[in-house]
Design a protein around this motif. Structure first.
Motif, PDB file in Angstrom:
ATOM      1  N   UNK B  79      47.333  35.333  27.081  1.00  0.00           N
ATOM      2  CA  UNK B  79      47.849  36.458  27.979  1.00  0.00           C
ATOM      3  C   UNK B  79      47.130  36.277  29.225  1.00  0.00           C
ATOM      4  N   UNK B  80      47.882  36.654  30.536  1.00  0.00           N
ATOM      5  CA  UNK B  80      47.466  36.410  31.831  1.00  0.00           C
ATOM      6  C   UNK B  80      47.550  37.399  33.015  1.00  0.00           C
ATOM      7  N   UNK B  81      46.915  37.271  34.037  1.00  0.00           N
ATOM      8  CA  UNK B  81      47.001  38.436  34.982  1.00  0.00           C
ATOM      9  C   UNK B  81      46.534  37.570  36.513  1.00  0.00           C
ATOM     10  N   UNK B  82      47.410  37.624  37.336  1.00  0.00           N
ATOM     11  CA  UNK B  82      47.010  36.871  38.464  1.00  0.00           C
ATOM     12  C   UNK B  82      47.631  37.492  39.608  1.00  0.00           C
ATOM     13  N   UNK B  83      46.718  37.650  40.836  1.00  0.00           N
ATOM     14  CA  UNK B  83      47.161  38.324  41.896  1.00  0.00           C
ATOM     15  C   UNK B  83      46.469  37.588  43.180  1.00  0.00           C
ATOM     16  N   UNK B  84      47.029  37.458  44.348  1.00  0.00           N
ATOM     17  CA  UNK B  84      46.463  37.138  45.503  1.00  0.00           C
ATOM     18  C   UNK B  84      46.138  38.128  46.352  1.00  0.00           C
ATOM     19  N   UNK B  85      45.223  38.324  46.949  1.00  0.00           N
ATOM     20  CA  UNK B  85      44.668  39.611  47.781  1.00  0.00           C
ATOM     21  C   UNK B  85      44.366  39.013  49.143  1.00  0.00           C
ATOM     22  N   UNK B  86      44.889  39.882  50.061  1.00  0.00           N
ATOM     23  CA  UNK B  86      44.754  39.348  51.590  1.00  0.00           C
ATOM     24  C   UNK B  86      44.437  40.456  52.413  1.00  0.00           C
ATOM     25  N   UNK B  87      43.053  40.238  52.970  1.00  0.00           N
ATOM     26  CA  UNK B  87      42.681  41.397  53.860  1.00  0.00           C
ATOM     27  C   UNK B  87      43.204  41.436  55.206  1.00  0.00           C
TER      28      UNK B  87
END
Lengths: 343, 236
Positions: B79-87
């Motif tokens: 199983x996976x979870x992936x996010x790109x965060x941008x300040x």
């Protein structure tokens, strides 16, 4: 019944006659083969509990994938795992007379060895560690040999049987060692290039590049020399048992394998750097890929092979002393290693 | 063959056969432990989705799908979870979670994937560290920090650096060490028959040479804020 060779026989015919002779003299063959087949079937059907990278319960399939995922064993760091069993079989053939001359009979304590091997496999299977199961696999084969042919067979077959340990893929766990080797080779290349060859090379970690940017090489894990180190250790074991009696001299050969493997890899890296310096990235890449028929890829193995051979020969002569001819024949029931015989 | 040989042969075969039956039963009886991260089911799939927060500190995020090479390479029940965060100042962090199913090979070493994505790990400057987590209970999260540089010939700016932070989490278990994770997993399997369900969590940011320490400090603040949102704290 000893089959007589005739002078006009070719090599294949001699081998056939020798094989038949040994086959007839070996007792409990059917007993051994039935157990061996059952043993291998167990490890084929319930050998690996991990169905991840290769969806198969077979430990052999898992091992082949570990040696190289796409079957390119020649270029894999663990590719020697495919070759070692044949080397072991060849060494068993080389020792055939010594083994068959032992008192061969059923040895029931071999059942205990098989039980221990099964225990190791159960543990490896439960905790999803196929490498542990491989230890169980080989221990069980050793136990089956002992059960079929007795303690004397086990004692005399320890070498070459233990070389099967090289079939267990462990390079993935040796990252600290491979990294250390990579750094050592890079630093040596940098030092020799600057100090001896007057080549202006820049080292950035494990990256070696020309100061003007004409070429750059990343000494990655496959270039760490782990492959040549494992092969050299295997050679050291083989030379050690073929030519030398004392354990401390065998240990010296094993220890010597490490610097010899480093020297071999160093020479290969220097060859690549010099080629790139002369002809640019393309020429360096050509040398890196192995050159014609991959012959340049053999460079790392030359210093270890000759270095170990010279050392083993020297140890052999020291042990043989004045009665060299007699001692040479007694080492293995036959001449220890034709390549090391001196006039 | 004489009588003794028959007895020995049958005994040996019985040992092997009995072991086969035992292996099949033990394997079927193994229970999969609870994950140490928050998950939700994926419709039509045996896999789960690791739920990552949409906002962390001043960072907004976009959800990313796992790439095809990774999903085909790893076991099917991963199983996976992936996010790109941008300040708001443009600083980007990629958070990736890989959660194993019944097969521990989902949890792999970063050396396997980083090289494939064109990064070379600088092992000399890589080190273990901790991130202090305050919520919902105070504890120190052990993490491994890797400093990476672009491999020759890889795409992207050649002087880029990557600060890569990772750790492993299962139900009531936290570590940054592969060896410790594998030891705990083996011990728990033998002791209780429960296969710990480990997740491999990574946070990474690209920076310029010389900015690695500042980037790591910023990542630590990010991790301290993000982890309580998706990771279960250890129970003392």
């Amino acid at each position: 019944m000893h089959t007589e060779r005739e002078p006009g026989n070719g090599v294949l015919e001699d081998f056939r006659l020798d094989f038949l002779d040994c086959w007839q003299r070996l007792p409990n063959k059917g007993f051994f083969l039935v157990l061996l087949i059952a043993w291998l079937a167990l490890f084929h059907l319930l050998g690996s509990a991990t169905l991840g990278y290769v969806h198969s319960p077979s430990l052999f399939r898992w091992a082949l994938n570990a040696y190289h995922p796409t079957g390119d064993y020649l270029n894999g760091e663990e590719g020697h795992g495919v070759v070692v069993p044949f080397v072991v079989l060849a060494l068993f053939w080389w020792k055939r007379n010594e083994l068959i001359s032992q008192p061969l009979q059923l040895w029931t304590p071999g059942l205990a060895l098989i039980a221990i091997a099964l225990g190791i496999h159960v543990l490896g299977y439960l905790i999803q560690q196929p490498r542990l199961s491989m230890v169980g696999l080989f221990a069980g084969i050793y136990g089956i040999m002992g059960l079929s042919w007795g303690r004397a067979w086990l004692r005399n077959s320890f070498f070459p049987f233990f070389l099967l340990a090289f079939c267990i893929p462990i390079v993935a766990y040796l990252a600290p060692v491979t990294f250390g080797l990579r750094m050592l080779v890079c630093k040596l290349v940098e030092g020799i290039a600057h100090g001896v060859l007057a080549i202006d090379i820049v080292r950035d970690g494990t990256i070696l590049k020309d100061a003007t940017g004409h070429y750059a090489y990343n000494v990655e894990a496959p270039c760490s020399g782990m492959r040549s180190l494992v092969a050299t250790l295997g050679l050291a074991c083989t030379f050690g048992f073929l030519s030398v009696r004392s354990w401390w001299r065998r240990g010296v050969l094993l220890v010597a394998a490490v610097p010899l493997a480093v020297i071999g890899n160093l020479i290969r890296m220097l060859t690549i750097v010099i080629s790139a310096e002369v002809g640019g990235q393309k020429v360096g890449d050509y040398v890196h890929e192995g050159g014609p028929a991959g012959i340049i890829s053999l460079i790392p193995y030359i210093p270890p092979f000759f270095g170990l051979m010279v050392m083993a020969n020297w140890f052999h002569d020291r042990e043989a002393g004045p009665n060299r001819k007699d001692r040479g024949e007694s080492l293995g029931g036959q001449n220890a290693c034709p390549a090391l015989e001196t006039a | 063959m004489n009588r003794q040989k028959w007895i020995v042969l049958i005994t040996a075969l019985a040992l092997m056969g009995g072991t086969g039956v035992l292996l099949a039963k033990l394997h079927a009886g193994q229970k999969l432990g609870n994950p140490g991260v928050k998950t939700q089911p994926v419709p039509g799939s045996e896999c789960l989705e690791v739920v990552l927060p949409e906002r962390v500190l001043d960072c907004s995020s976009e959800k990313l799908e796992v790439d095809k090479i990774t999903s085909e390479y790893l076991p099917k029940d991963t199983s996976y979870g992936q996010r790109r965060y941008r300040a708001e100042d443009g600083f980007e962090t990629l958070v990736n979670v890989v959660l194993m199913g019944a097969d521990r090979t989902s949890i792999h070493k970063p050396q396997l994937c980083l090289g494939g994505f064109g990064w070379t790990i600088d092992q000399a400057s890589s080190e273990q560290s901790t991130v202090h987590i305050e919520q919902p209970a105070a504890y120190d999260l052990p993490v491994m920090r890797l400093n990476c540089s672009r491999s020759p010939g890889a795409s992207g700016p050649p002087n880029a650096r990557l600060v890569y932070v990772y750790w492993f989490v299962a139900d009531n278990a936290l570590t940054a060490s592969h060896g410790q994770r594998m030891w705990w997993m083996a011990k728990e399997l033998l002791r209780t028959g429960v296969l710990q369900r480990w997740a491999y969590v990574t946070c990474s940011s690209v920076c310029l040479p010389g900015q690695e320490n500042a980037t790591f400090d910023r990542l630590k603040k990010f991790i301290a804020a993000a982890v309580p949102e998706f990771q279960n704290p250890p129970r003392h």
